[in-house]
Design an enzyme around this catalytic site. Structure first.
Site, PDB file in Angstrom:
ATOM      1  N   ASN A 173      55.387 -64.247  14.587  1.00 25.20           N
ATOM      2  CA  ASN A 173      54.297 -63.915  15.515  1.00 25.20           C
ATOM      3  C   ASN A 173      53.693 -65.109  16.253  1.00 25.20           C
ATOM      4  O   ASN A 173      53.048 -64.918  17.278  1.00 25.20           O
ATOM      5  CB  ASN A 173      53.204 -63.106  14.796  1.00 25.20           C
ATOM      6  CG  ASN A 173      52.445 -63.926  13.796  1.00 25.20           C
ATOM      7  OD1 ASN A 173      53.037 -64.709  13.062  1.00 25.20           O
ATOM      8  ND2 ASN A 173      51.148 -63.765  13.761  1.00 25.20           N
ATOM      9  N   CYS A 210      47.255 -62.831  12.497  1.00 23.79           N
ATOM     10  CA  CYS A 210      46.812 -62.558  11.128  1.00 23.79           C
ATOM     11  C   CYS A 210      45.292 -62.546  11.002  1.00 23.79           C
ATOM     12  O   CYS A 210      44.730 -61.748  10.264  1.00 23.79           O
ATOM     13  CB  CYS A 210      47.390 -63.616  10.203  1.00 23.79           C
ATOM     14  SG  CYS A 210      47.041 -65.290  10.763  1.00 23.79           S
ATOM     15  N   GLU A 255      45.718 -74.564   4.870  1.00 21.52           N
ATOM     16  CA  GLU A 255      46.433 -75.409   5.826  1.00 21.52           C
ATOM     17  C   GLU A 255      45.403 -76.047   6.740  1.00 21.52           C
ATOM     18  O   GLU A 255      44.245 -75.632   6.783  1.00 21.52           O
ATOM     19  CB  GLU A 255      47.412 -74.567   6.656  1.00 21.52           C
ATOM     20  CG  GLU A 255      48.562 -73.978   5.861  1.00 21.52           C
ATOM     21  CD  GLU A 255      49.557 -75.000   5.330  1.00 21.52           C
ATOM     22  OE1 GLU A 255      49.377 -76.213   5.573  1.00 21.52           O
ATOM     23  OE2 GLU A 255      50.507 -74.592   4.653  1.00 21.52           O
ATOM     24  N   GLU A 315      50.223 -67.993   3.188  1.00 20.13           N
ATOM     25  CA  GLU A 315      49.331 -67.612   4.291  1.00 20.13           C
ATOM     26  C   GLU A 315      49.728 -66.194   4.673  1.00 20.13           C
ATOM     27  O   GLU A 315      50.751 -65.983   5.316  1.00 20.13           O
ATOM     28  CB  GLU A 315      49.524 -68.573   5.481  1.00 20.13           C
ATOM     29  CG  GLU A 315      49.097 -69.994   5.217  1.00 20.13           C
ATOM     30  CD  GLU A 315      47.583 -70.195   5.261  1.00 20.13           C
ATOM     31  OE1 GLU A 315      46.861 -69.245   5.635  1.00 20.13           O
ATOM     32  OE2 GLU A 315      47.125 -71.287   4.914  1.00 20.13           O
TER      33      GLU A 315
HETATM   34  P1  NAD Z   1      57.522 -61.108   6.890  1.00 16.81           P
HETATM   35  O1  NAD Z   1      56.917 -61.255   5.548  1.00 16.81           O
HETATM   36  O2  NAD Z   1      58.335 -59.903   7.154  1.00 16.81           O
HETATM   37  O3  NAD Z   1      58.483 -62.347   7.220  1.00 16.81           O
HETATM   38  C1  NAD Z   1      58.010 -63.676   7.202  1.00 16.81           C
HETATM   39  C2  NAD Z   1      59.182 -64.601   6.982  1.00 16.81           C
HETATM   40  O4  NAD Z   1      59.695 -64.395   5.669  1.00 16.81           O
HETATM   41  C3  NAD Z   1      60.347 -64.380   7.943  1.00 16.81           C
HETATM   42  O5  NAD Z   1      60.905 -65.613   8.280  1.00 16.81           O
HETATM   43  C4  NAD Z   1      61.320 -63.574   7.078  1.00 16.81           C
HETATM   44  O6  NAD Z   1      62.659 -63.684   7.506  1.00 16.81           O
HETATM   45  C5  NAD Z   1      61.101 -64.212   5.722  1.00 16.81           C
HETATM   46  N1  NAD Z   1      61.514 -63.394   4.574  1.00 16.81           N
HETATM   47  C6  NAD Z   1      61.584 -62.051   4.480  1.00 16.81           C
HETATM   48  N2  NAD Z   1      62.012 -61.685   3.238  1.00 16.81           N
HETATM   49  C7  NAD Z   1      62.214 -62.829   2.538  1.00 16.81           C
HETATM   50  C8  NAD Z   1      62.638 -63.112   1.210  1.00 16.81           C
HETATM   51  N3  NAD Z   1      62.971 -62.153   0.356  1.00 16.81           N
HETATM   52  N4  NAD Z   1      62.716 -64.390   0.823  1.00 16.81           N
HETATM   53  C9  NAD Z   1      62.367 -65.395   1.665  1.00 16.81           C
HETATM   54  N5  NAD Z   1      61.962 -65.184   2.948  1.00 16.81           N
HETATM   55  C10 NAD Z   1      61.884 -63.916   3.378  1.00 16.81           C
HETATM   56  O7  NAD Z   1      56.327 -61.247   7.938  1.00 16.81           O
HETATM   57  P2  NAD Z   1      56.401 -61.101   9.522  1.00 16.81           P
HETATM   58  O8  NAD Z   1      56.503 -59.665   9.847  1.00 16.81           O
HETATM   59  O9  NAD Z   1      57.428 -62.023  10.070  1.00 16.81           O
HETATM   60  O10 NAD Z   1      54.958 -61.672   9.944  1.00 16.81           O
HETATM   61  C11 NAD Z   1      53.845 -60.881  10.050  1.00 16.81           C
HETATM   62  C12 NAD Z   1      52.956 -61.063   8.844  1.00 16.81           C
HETATM   63  O11 NAD Z   1      52.611 -62.437   8.710  1.00 16.81           O
HETATM   64  C13 NAD Z   1      51.626 -60.347   8.983  1.00 16.81           C
HETATM   65  O12 NAD Z   1      51.285 -59.756   7.766  1.00 16.81           O
HETATM   66  C14 NAD Z   1      50.649 -61.470   9.335  1.00 16.81           C
HETATM   67  O13 NAD Z   1      49.307 -61.203   9.035  1.00 16.81           O
HETATM   68  C15 NAD Z   1      51.205 -62.582   8.534  1.00 16.81           C
HETATM   69  N6  NAD Z   1      50.750 -63.875   9.082  1.00 16.81           N
HETATM   70  C16 NAD Z   1      49.850 -64.618   8.370  1.00 16.81           C
HETATM   71  C17 NAD Z   1      49.375 -65.824   8.892  1.00 16.81           C
HETATM   72  C18 NAD Z   1      48.361 -66.671   8.148  1.00 16.81           C
HETATM   73  O14 NAD Z   1      48.177 -67.824   8.517  1.00 16.81           O
HETATM   74  N7  NAD Z   1      47.677 -66.169   7.137  1.00 16.81           N
HETATM   75  C19 NAD Z   1      49.830 -66.254  10.138  1.00 16.81           C
HETATM   76  C20 NAD Z   1      50.727 -65.464  10.817  1.00 16.81           C
HETATM   77  C21 NAD Z   1      51.199 -64.280  10.271  1.00 16.81           C
END
Ligand code: NAD
Length: 490
Positions: A152, A283, A456, A250
């Protein structure tokens, strides 16, 4: 003008592009066109990246802190000289409006600048232990760090953890998301061209289950940083536990924003529109809007008008909103709104799934939904706010905190005492008062409750990328054990 991109991107390992594994297409969410193809290097590329990061560790952390800082400062300058290209790449792969991509790329570059400046300020302590001894601590790097990046806001989120990790003398293996791998791969290339030694910063794009898991399960990784959904965060934390590795998480949010009658209403209204930034795919977006009963009707009507005036369109044309990342995301947003409506929710703006090629969804405002409705509790990750009335401070704090998340909160009030009181009472890592957004490179960012572990940004981030060594030196004549009760044999 569209960003110029290579026809195929490899994995960036040991300072060069490597064609390992299978290629997958990256699509423009606005046009559905294939932008380019990228190698998903899978476990083999992760293995090579870790080996390369291990081999370059000594070379990198053996440099003086000043030299590391200078190199990272050079990386920031090199990124800045390509910032328009990077912003266009981000817009192309994510669908985000161009001016927002420019802002996020600038924030990402700031991370390199900020942490470059901290490289020679990582200090230990001297500790007044008993006897004739000099006792001091050293802050040392952890080793090879693994960074898992979501789609995102890839560029800024990657730089947020990669810059401090490098500053502290660690090396990096980053796993880019398959939806938006390009800006992170470009970051690795530019950093290397700017003088970061080969192997210090490696990047592999790919899926989570195979490529991501290969990174999180590898016991050569000495620190894991994950940004993404709560569900995947749990999986990453379990993998970290298997190898006894520290982990920063995060995760998601469902922040409240609260408007009191004594607020500067014009200011609140114009700030609140910013919650739709990145088409709501942020997020820390404060998507639950609580407005005091005394001003509810007037405020909500004005806000609904402002929301319905927001336009969506191709990111490169810089409308207020861009496309959502995928058809799945678009359907998810639409079904959450439809479900809210079928349970009595009132749509005050937007709420209609457009018939378009891109994954667009209009800025939407819904009210008259229960606090425990799905739309009130789950992260929507789209351009939808839900509004609620409240009567008093005590009850709104309770309702604001009634969520498993705790990433952010925003409030508008002219009463200084109330502002500080609520800032203390809300369970969230970031509280924004009388403006939105308010997140800064120098200010710590992270979640309470299920929104994450660790912070962070800011100086505090350095704690996550160093480990403490205690050194005790006998400098006196008496070294006998007996009578030295403060000396702890454990
Ligand atoms: P996601 O959890 O689907 O994927 C995040 C990353 O993890 C991707 O690179 C994905 O390929 C990887 N991944 C997926 N399964 C994995 C596994 N089993 N082992 C290791 N890596 C794996 O999240 P998303 O849909 O890409 O992002 C959206 C989410 O991220 C939302 O919930 C959002 O709130 C959160 N987010 C949080 C922050 C923060 O700073 N707190 C910032 C941005 C996004």
């Amino acid at each position: 003008m569209a960003a110029s991109l290579a026809q195929t991107y490899g994995c960036f390992i040991d300072g060069e592009w490597r064609s390992i594994g299978e290629q997958f297409p990256v699509f423009d969410p606005t046009t559905q066109e294939r932008i380019t193809t990228v190698y998903d290097g899978g476990p083999e590329a992760i293995d090579e990246s870790i080996r390369s990061a291990q081999e370059s560790l000594e070379r990198w952390n053996g440099l003086s802190a000043q030299d590391r800082g200078e190199i990272l400062s050079g990386v920031a300058n090199a990124l800045r000289s390509e910032k328009e290209h990077l912003a266009k790449v981000e817009t192309r792969e994510s669908g985000r409006p161009l001016s927002e991509s420019r802002y996020l790329v600038e924030l990402g570059i700031d991370n390199f600048d900020y942490f470059a400046g901290l490289a020679d300020k990582i200090e230990g302590k001297t500790i007044p232990v008993s006897g004739d001894r000099l006792d001091y601590t050293l802050q040392e790097p952890l080793g090879v760090t693994g960074h898992i990046i979501p789609w995102n806001a890839s560029f800024v989120l990657a730089s947020r953890s990669i810059a401090p990790a490098l500053t502290c003398g660690n090396t990096v293996v980053a796993k880019a998301s398959p939806e938006t791998p390009l800006s992170l791969l470009e970051m690795a290339r530019i950093a290397n061209e700017a003088g970061l030694p080969d192997g210090v910063f490696n990047t592999v794009a790919g899926d989570g289950a195979r490529t991501g898991a290969a990174l999180t399960n590898d016991d050569r990784i000495r620190k894991l940083v994950f940004t993404g959904s709560r569900a995947t965060g749990e999986t990453v934390m379990k993998a970290a536990a298997e190898n006894v590795v520290p982990v920063s998480l995060e995760l998601g949010g469902k922040g409240p924003c609260i408007v009191f009658p004594d607020a500067d209403i014009e200011q609140a209204l114009s700030d609140m529109v910013n919650v739709f930034m990145n088409t709501g795919q942020i997020c820390f977006a404060t998507t639950r809007l609580f407005v005091h009963d005394d001003i509810y009707e007037e405020f909500i009507n004005e806000f609904a008008k402002a929301v319905s005036e927001l336009e969506y369109g191709p990111g490169i044309e810089d409308h207020d909103l861009g496309a959502l990342i995928s058809a799945e995301a678009q359907n998810n947003v639409d079904s959450m709104v439809k479900q809210a409506v079928s349970n009595g929710g009132r749509v005050l703006a937007g709420g209609e799934l457009p018939d378009s090629t891109g994954h667009f969804y209009p800025a939407t405002l819904v009210d008259e939904v229960a606090d425990d409705a799905l739309i009130s509790c789950e992260e929507i990750f789209g351009p939808v706010l839900t509004a609620y009335r409240f009567e008093d401070e005590e009850s709104v704090i309770k309702r604001a905190n009634d969520t498993r998340y705790g990433l952010s909160a925003a409030l508008w009030t002219g009463n200084l005492s109330r502002a500080h009181r609520i800032a203390e009472d809300i369970d969230a890592g970031t509280i924004m008062i009388n403006e939105y957004p308010a997140v800064f490179t120098a200010a710590p960012f992270g979640g309470y409750k299920a929104s994450g572990i660790g912070r962070e940004k800011g100086v505090q981030a350095l704690d996550h990328y160093t480990q403490t060594k205690n050194v005790s030196v006998s400098i006196g004549s008496s070294r006998s054990w007996s009578g030295d009760k403060e000396r702890d044999p454990t």
